[in-house]
Structures are given as structure tokens and as C-alpha cells.
Design an enzyme around this catalytic site. Structure first.
Site, PDB file in Angstrom:
ATOM      1  CD  GLU A 299      -0.354   1.364   6.472  1.00 47.51           C
ATOM      2  OE1 GLU A 299       1.321   1.960   6.696  1.00 47.51           O
ATOM      3  OE2 GLU A 299      -0.265   0.542   6.957  1.00 47.51           O
TER       4      GLU A 299
ATOM      5  CD  GLU B 193      -1.632  -1.573   3.972  1.00 46.13           C
ATOM      6  OE1 GLU B 193      -0.776  -1.956   4.527  1.00 46.13           O
ATOM      7  OE2 GLU B 193      -1.545  -0.615   3.176  1.00 46.13           O
TER       8      GLU B 193
END
Length: 413
Positions: free
Chosen positions: A32, A229
Site C-alpha cells: 500500500e 486484500e
């Protein structure tokens, strides 16, 4: 902020490859980039809370891209032939819904939003340079790659495209007179066509996953995708008591609709989706929200020695992915179908009763390998063979897609 981090990260990665490479065959260099650079360097939301603006965000991202590329080169030239692993970087982003899809300015803004979400990092990984609209609008805040760095990026394209996806937001054209570097607007308060969760940033927008995959598929010429995710924190779960909190129908519907859209992207749109990981296996420490946001398919009782209780979603996911037989000790004798049995078993768990699920199957749904992330928030380096000793057990083996699940309610024998 310093280019020294590139060399430091390469040293760290080399140590991991050298000592763990015989155990790990799926690597992520960073997790991320937006969360790290935008929220930690441009703004002061996450650590290190620098709050130093766009230049800090782009410098952070630039160093991460180059550290990743150098790590890719190291692995491919020194380790990959022997260890047979694969390597990528996990990118997060949201889908941009044009607030007025009939307004060309809003449509352009929504596309710019996607470019600044994903292509900021992915374009250099595939094409060796930042997107044109970023170079045209971001001025000196956006660093430039040297010819040697571009050559390095082009020769180290990721082995698969890793996507962390949760939801989408409304996007519209910036107001007249806005600065040149403002190519889209989302407002001071995020809005969405979706249903809110208990996190201000997270809404239920299942079609956004399909749209995102199609957008990325088209831009990057059909790479292999992994959803690394995807999940949600249910409304009211932070304060709801046991056993009622286990009846997490909001989360079950979230997974059902998102997974259906993921499968449509694969079967109808031709997107090469190969792996899916739910976020997350356990309720965990969620960034600065701590334990107040519960994303797990397993409830962790913070008042009782971290005792684990499977939520209804855990049983529902078993049904969705496997469609296999279910044996449950209570509540399923009158169920007429597999689906009914799973629903009955989930209800039994929500009522605090005993339930058992035994599954041994190929971990595949419409050709998509599935799993559950372990519940460690923040940066991640590897997905290694491991065993979780919980009220139920997930067993992962190196290079396999097999999974076995066995659980009992705590205290039920």
C-alpha cells in the site's frame, strides 16, 4: 525521504531472500504505497506523520518504486532460478465513480483519479515512467527518472499485479480556477454510492472491484491479478456483545457481492484473476484505529484472553468457496440443501453453540485461488508456509493451494 532508503531496503531484502527463500515463494516488496506516502508523508495521518505536502508524497513513492525495482532485479538475477518464487508489490486504491456520468468533465476527472490512485506506481513498473497527466500537472513536486532508472524499471516488470481493494468514491471535476495540479475533486468529506461501514472511508461498492480490475486489465494489457486484500468492518461490531456480534450479515453480503463481481470480471470481462485473499482472518490492530475496527472473519474477544470465535462469515466463505458437505453438531438436521446447512450452521455459531466444519478441497473457485490474510496490518514482506493455532486451523504449504479448516466453538469440547 532520502534515496539511502533504496540501498537499505535492498540490504534487508537480500537478507530475507537468503535466509527464507527456501520457505517463501510469494513475495511482496511493499504494501500500500498510497497509505505509506500520502497518509504518512504528504499528510500526518499515519506514521511518520510528516505532513509535508505533495513533494514529500512523490519523493516517498519515487524511492519506493526504485527500491522495489532494485529488489526485483536482485531476486531475478540471484535467487529466482533456484528458489522458483514470484515477486510483486501490493497496490491500494479506490474506484472513482463519476458523480455525473453524463458530464464529460466528471468522467475525465474520475479517470484522472484512477491514474493518481494506481497508475502513479504501476505505470513506472510497466512502462518505465510516470503517467503523462501527472508529468504535465504536478510540476517539480514529481521527481523524474533517469534513463538508467527507466531501463531498470522496464526490465523488472512485476510477476503479477497485486490489488488491495475495498470501495469506491464519487469523483467530479475541480472547480473553475482550481490549481493546475488538481485534476479531480472528491470533496472534504468522502461520498460514495455505496452503503457505509463503521469506518468513515469504507463503503460497500461491489461493482467497483469489477470496474477496477477491468480498468487495470485494459491499461496494462491483461496481466495476472491477485486480490491481496478485500474486506470490511461491520457497523456496530466495535460495541456489539457476544454472541450476537458473530451474526455478521453485513460482512457476509459484502463478500458475496464483491466475490460475485470478481468472478464476473474473470468470466465475462476476460480479466486474469488468479488469487484472492480476504482481509482478514482475525480482528486485528488496524493502523491508528487500533482495535476499534473489526475486519476479521474470526472475532477476537479483547476482554477474555483474546479468545477467538468464528463469525458467520467464516462458515459462509466455506460454503461459497467449496460448496462441499457440511457436518454440524447442532441446528442443521432439518436443512434440505448444502446452502441451508451452511446458513443453519452460521446461525448456530451466532447463537454461541458448537459447530464443526471439515473441508479438504482444491482451494479454487472459478479458477481463482483463495485464502485469508493473517491479520497483520501495515507493510508485509512475504506469504510463507505457516500454521495458525486458532479455534480453527488454516494450513498453508509452500507452493500449494490446499487448505484444511477445522473448528469448534471455544469451550465446547
Amino acid at each position: 525521504m532520502s534515496a539511502q532508503v533504496q540501498r537499505d531496503f535492498l540490504y534487508y531484502a537480500d537478507a530475507l531472500f537468503r535466509h527464507l527463500g527456501d520457505l517463501v515463494d510469494q513475495w511482496m516488496t511493499f504494501n500500500e504505497v498510497i497509505s505509506i506516502c500520502e497518509l504518512g508523508y504528504e499528510k500526518d495521518v499515519f506514521a511518520p506523520q510528516l505532513g509535508k505536502g505533495l513533494a514529500a508524497k512523490y519523493t516517498c513513492g519515487h524511492n519506493i518504486i526504485l527500491a522495489h525495482a532494485q529488489t526485483m532485479l536482485l531476486y531475478r538475477t540471484k535467487y529466482q532460478e533456484i528458489q522458483k518464487g514470484r515477486i510483486s508489490i501490493a497496490l491500494d486504491g479506490k474506484w472513482g465513480y463519476a458523480r455525473d456520468p453524463n458530464n464529460p468533465a466528471d468522467v475525465t476527472a474520475a479517470n484522472n483519479f484512477m491514474i493518481f490512485q494506481y497508475a502513479w506506481i504501476a505505470d513506472p513498473l510497466y512502462f518505465g515512467d510516470y503517467p503523462a497527466v501527472m508529468k504535465e500537472t504536478q510540476g517539480p513536486a514529481l521527481p523524474r527518472f533517469t534513463a538508467a532508472e527507466t531501463a531498470l524499471l522496464v526490465m523488472t516488470t512485476i510477476d503479477f499485479f497485486s490489488v488491495n481493494f475495498y470501495c469506491g468514491y464519487y469523483v467530479w471535476a475541480p472547480p473553475v480556477g482550481a490549481p493546475k495540479n488538481m485534476t479531480y475533486d472528491v470533496g472534504d468529506v468522502l461520498t460514495s454510492p455505496g452503503i457505509p461501514s463503521n469506518a468513515a472511508w469504507l463503503f460497500k461498492t461491489p461493482d467497483g472491484l469489477r470496474k477496477t480490475l477491468v480498468w487495470l486489465h485494459q491499461r496494462y494489457n491483461g496481466p495476472e491479478f491477485w486480490i491481496t486484500e478485500n474486506g470490511v468492518s461491520g457497523p456496530g461490531e466495535e460495541s456489539a456483545p457476544l454472541p450476537g456480534v458473530l451474526n455478521d450479515t453485513f460482512r457476509q453480503d459484502y463478500y458475496r457481492t464483491y466475490l460475485d463481481n470478481m468472478c464476473l470480471a474473470k468470466t465475462e470481462d476476460g480479466v486474469n484473476v488468479r488469487n484472492y485473499y480476504a482481509w482478514s482472518l482475525l480482528d486485528n490492530f488496524e493502523w491508528r484505529d487500533g482495535f476499534s475496527k473489526r475486519f476479521g472473519i474470526v472475532y477476537v474477544d479483547l476482554t477474555d484472553n483474546l479468545t477467538r470465535h468464528p463469525k458467520g462469515t467464516a462458515i459462509w466463505l466455506s460454503k461459497y468457496f467449496y460448496m462441499g458437505p457440511l457436518g454440524a453438531s447442532v441446528g442443521t438436521s432439518g436443512a434440505a440443501s448444502v446452502s441451508d446447512k451452511f446458513t443453519a450452521a452460521a446461525t448456530a455459531v451466532a447463537g454461541g453453540k458448537q459447530a464443526e466444519v471439515n473441508v479438504a478441497a482444491d482451494r479454487s473457485h472459478n479458477g481463482v485461488t483463495i485464502g485469508s490474510d493473517s491479520g497483520t496490518s501495515g507493510n508485509s514482506s512475504a506469504n510463507k508456509g505457516s500454521r495458525f493455532g486458532l479455534p480453527f486451523t488454516f494450513t498453508f504449504g509452500k507452493g500449494t493451494v490446499g487448505i484444511s479448516i477445522n473448528w469448534k466453538q471455544p469451550g465446547s469440547g
